[in-house]
Design an enzyme around this catalytic site. Sequence first.
Site, PDB file in Angstrom:
ATOM      1  N   GLY A 164       0.813  -1.209   0.000  1.00 14.85           N
ATOM      2  CA  GLY A 164       0.000   0.000   0.000  1.00 14.85           C
ATOM      3  C   GLY A 164       0.847   1.258   0.000  1.00 14.85           C
TER       4      GLY A 164
ATOM      5  N   HIS B  51       4.827   2.185  -7.787  1.00  9.60           N
ATOM      6  CA  HIS B  51       3.855   1.079  -7.801  1.00  9.60           C
ATOM      7  C   HIS B  51       2.976   1.162  -9.046  1.00  9.60           C
ATOM      8  CE1 HIS B  51       4.320   1.545  -3.279  1.00  9.60           C
ATOM      9  NE2 HIS B  51       4.578   0.277  -3.452  1.00  9.60           N
TER      10      HIS B  51
ATOM     11  N   GLU C 104      12.936  -2.755  -9.304  1.00 10.31           N
ATOM     12  CA  GLU C 104      14.395  -2.922  -9.150  1.00 10.31           C
ATOM     13  C   GLU C 104      14.953  -2.135  -7.974  1.00 10.31           C
ATOM     14  OE1 GLU C 104      16.331  -2.013 -12.844  1.00 10.31           O
ATOM     15  OE2 GLU C 104      16.178  -4.094 -13.495  1.00 10.31           O
ATOM     16  N   LYS C 105      14.162  -1.188  -7.431  1.00 11.54           N
ATOM     17  CA  LYS C 105      14.682  -0.433  -6.288  1.00 11.54           C
ATOM     18  C   LYS C 105      15.053  -1.407  -5.161  1.00 11.54           C
ATOM     19  CE  LYS C 105      12.547   1.633  -3.077  1.00 11.54           C
ATOM     20  NZ  LYS C 105      12.440   1.547  -1.777  1.00 11.54           N
ATOM     21  N   ASP C 106      14.180  -2.390  -4.943  1.00 10.39           N
ATOM     22  CA  ASP C 106      14.464  -3.425  -3.936  1.00 10.39           C
ATOM     23  C   ASP C 106      15.205  -4.555  -4.637  1.00 10.39           C
ATOM     24  OD1 ASP C 106      12.899  -2.387  -1.513  1.00 10.39           O
ATOM     25  OD2 ASP C 106      11.438  -2.253  -3.119  1.00 10.39           O
TER      26      ASP C 106
ATOM     27  N   SER D  16       7.620   4.685  -0.301  1.00  8.47           N
ATOM     28  CA  SER D  16       6.606   5.119   0.670  1.00  8.47           C
ATOM     29  C   SER D  16       7.285   5.796   1.856  1.00  8.47           C
ATOM     30  CB  SER D  16       5.800   3.921   1.157  1.00  8.47           C
ATOM     31  OG  SER D  16       5.372   3.181   0.046  1.00  8.47           O
TER      32      SER D  16
END
Length: 251
Positions: free
Chosen positions: A29, A35, A146-148, A184
């Site tokens: 969320g 997202h 890809e950030k994570d 977030s």
Amino acid sequence: MRVFTDIDEWQVYRDTVQQRPLGFVPTMGALHQGHLALVDACRRQNATTVVSIFVNPAQFDDQGDLKAYPDHHEKDLKNLEDAAVDAVLLPSASQVYADNYRFRVSESEFSQQLCGAHRPGHFDGVLTVVMRLLNLVRPDNAYFGEKDYQQLQLIRDMAKAFFMPVNIVACETVREADGLAMSSRNQRLDKQQRETAAALYATLKQSRTARQARETLLEQGFQVDYVEDLADRRLAAARLGDTRLIDNVRI
Ligand code: PAF
């Protein structure tokens, strides 16, 4: 758009889905453009798009971080409706973890490095919830940012190790105009921290070595968890106050 808070009702619906391929975007969320880019890729490549919103307690090594995690369900649902998502799964922790987390997926090597070295149990929590969600949704394609980067690699490796019939699709990091990777957690930065935060991306890109990047970040006021080069990537996690930011660039 159908919204399911009850897993049993979701499973009845899932058996009726005819339009394939089915694409899935798992989220916690507090949706941002990053997202929505995953949702957009999913919509373009699949006949049915399912999104889950579940703030997974098992992946928070820090209970303060879990409590501070933003909760914007109403706004999230509106954004997903506007993005023409077919169904949203918004389950409760008591249903997802009806076993009280007795059963979990655990990885013993890569998950202990980088972010894993600073967040004990984090990746077991991520892999366990992703396994559960993939089993519930049974998608053809599942989308991750890809950030994570470490999370993405671990999920890919898990899907392969367990012969899971899903294609893991990676999507590029979406950035603010000044380069800060969308997250977030960015909402928690104060004005000054938000200005400094953009230096994370610039420093990773511009430094000749990981060691030099670390030094530059320290000079700019970050507390650095790690900066490491791994194959063709430079990955980092650094804190500004209580907010932990991660990013990675191709080198
Ligand atoms: O990247 C995230 O938002 C979460 O780690 C994920 C993949 C939804 C699992 O909770």
